[in-house]
Design an enzyme around this catalytic site. Sequence first.
Site, mmCIF file in Angstrom:
data_model
loop_
_atom_site.group_PDB
_atom_site.id
_atom_site.type_symbol
_atom_site.label_atom_id
_atom_site.label_comp_id
_atom_site.label_asym_id
_atom_site.label_seq_id
_atom_site.Cartn_x
_atom_site.Cartn_y
_atom_site.Cartn_z
ATOM 1 N N ASP A 19 34.260 37.496 37.052
ATOM 2 C CA ASP A 19 34.393 38.002 35.760
ATOM 3 C C ASP A 19 33.146 38.332 35.300
ATOM 4 O O ASP A 19 32.155 37.892 35.235
ATOM 5 C CB ASP A 19 35.064 37.514 34.747
ATOM 6 N N GLY A 20 32.827 39.803 34.838
ATOM 7 C CA GLY A 20 31.834 40.276 33.823
ATOM 8 C C GLY A 20 31.135 41.343 34.604
ATOM 9 O O GLY A 20 29.895 41.948 34.041
ATOM 10 N N ASN A 21 31.655 41.893 35.675
ATOM 11 C CA ASN A 21 30.888 43.258 36.259
ATOM 12 C C ASN A 21 30.998 44.355 35.263
ATOM 13 O O ASN A 21 29.751 45.201 35.074
ATOM 14 C CB ASN A 21 31.732 43.692 37.410
ATOM 15 N N ARG A 32 30.310 51.491 35.495
ATOM 16 C CA ARG A 32 30.870 50.182 35.782
ATOM 17 C C ARG A 32 31.221 50.081 37.284
ATOM 18 O O ARG A 32 31.091 49.046 37.564
ATOM 19 C CB ARG A 32 32.674 50.698 35.041
ATOM 20 N N HIS A 36 30.442 46.871 39.603
ATOM 21 C CA HIS A 36 30.935 46.213 40.587
ATOM 22 C C HIS A 36 30.387 46.066 42.032
ATOM 23 O O HIS A 36 30.527 45.197 42.556
ATOM 24 C CB HIS A 36 32.410 46.963 40.746
ATOM 25 N N ASN A 67 44.944 44.598 37.534
ATOM 26 C CA ASN A 67 43.653 45.382 37.560
ATOM 27 C C ASN A 67 44.267 46.860 37.844
ATOM 28 O O ASN A 67 43.406 47.875 37.619
ATOM 29 C CB ASN A 67 42.777 45.006 38.450
ATOM 30 N N ARG A 70 43.815 49.581 35.077
ATOM 31 C CA ARG A 70 42.537 50.368 34.763
ATOM 32 C C ARG A 70 42.390 51.490 34.965
ATOM 33 O O ARG A 70 43.448 52.073 35.570
ATOM 34 C CB ARG A 70 41.318 49.508 35.673
ATOM 35 N N ARG A 189 40.212 31.421 29.839
ATOM 36 C CA ARG A 189 41.521 31.574 30.282
ATOM 37 C C ARG A 189 41.622 31.588 31.717
ATOM 38 O O ARG A 189 40.391 31.934 32.311
ATOM 39 C CB ARG A 189 42.216 33.139 29.804
#
Length: 235
Positions: A19-21, A32, A36, A67, A70, A189
């Site tokens: 998580d966090g790309n 973005r 990735h 996903n 998106r 989570r």
Amino acid sequence: MTDTINGLTVPEHIAIILDGNGRWAAKHNVPRAQGHKAGCETLEGIVEDCTRLGVRYLTVYAFSTENWKRSAEEVAALMQLFRFYVIKLVDIAMKNDIRVKMIGDISRFDSDIQKGILKVVDKTKDNEGMTFTFAVNYGGRDEIRRCIKKMSEEGMDMSLLTEQDISDHLDTSGIPDPDLLIRTSGELRVSNFMLWQIAYSEMYITDTLWPDFHREELEKAIIAYNKRNRRFGGR
């Protein structure tokens, strides 16, 4: 050659929620898609680090069933990365004697991506080193749904089901449950990841964004794991 971390116990199975790309991309003021790509490059290094440290199973959450919601542009960029890295993964796996498995429902992907996934799985099936499992179009609830469907189609008596029966029909059949679950970027989570399998996994949350999660961060997670007293519900 297997590395060591000050004589500490290395978990047999590490699972990671990558998580966090996107936040990394925003932080660096780049698209973005570039975030990735940076995340994929980090994953290459972590796969090899885990192999050297003696981790027997590494499972990563790469693309969830959610996903697809998106933007079309971001999903298209992710698909192009899949196309590239599923080919590159063959070389990485063969170089390191890694067996690759995929979990999730790959039927939604374009045929060339499906063929690439099946190729890397088949090409590496006889490798005897670490098992690297890549979760794509995966969701824990969907996995359990498909598991129940499979058992029903086999005519199993649902009134006699055991926990082992369920484990044997999950995508991860034959793979031990994760000892350590790592989540990057600080979110608290599990995001529908391996809901059955992580019942007693130790969790390690780091604020580090996935593209910045390198060997030093992995070692911090393993050190934290060694400080836990695993009782599996006992006292």
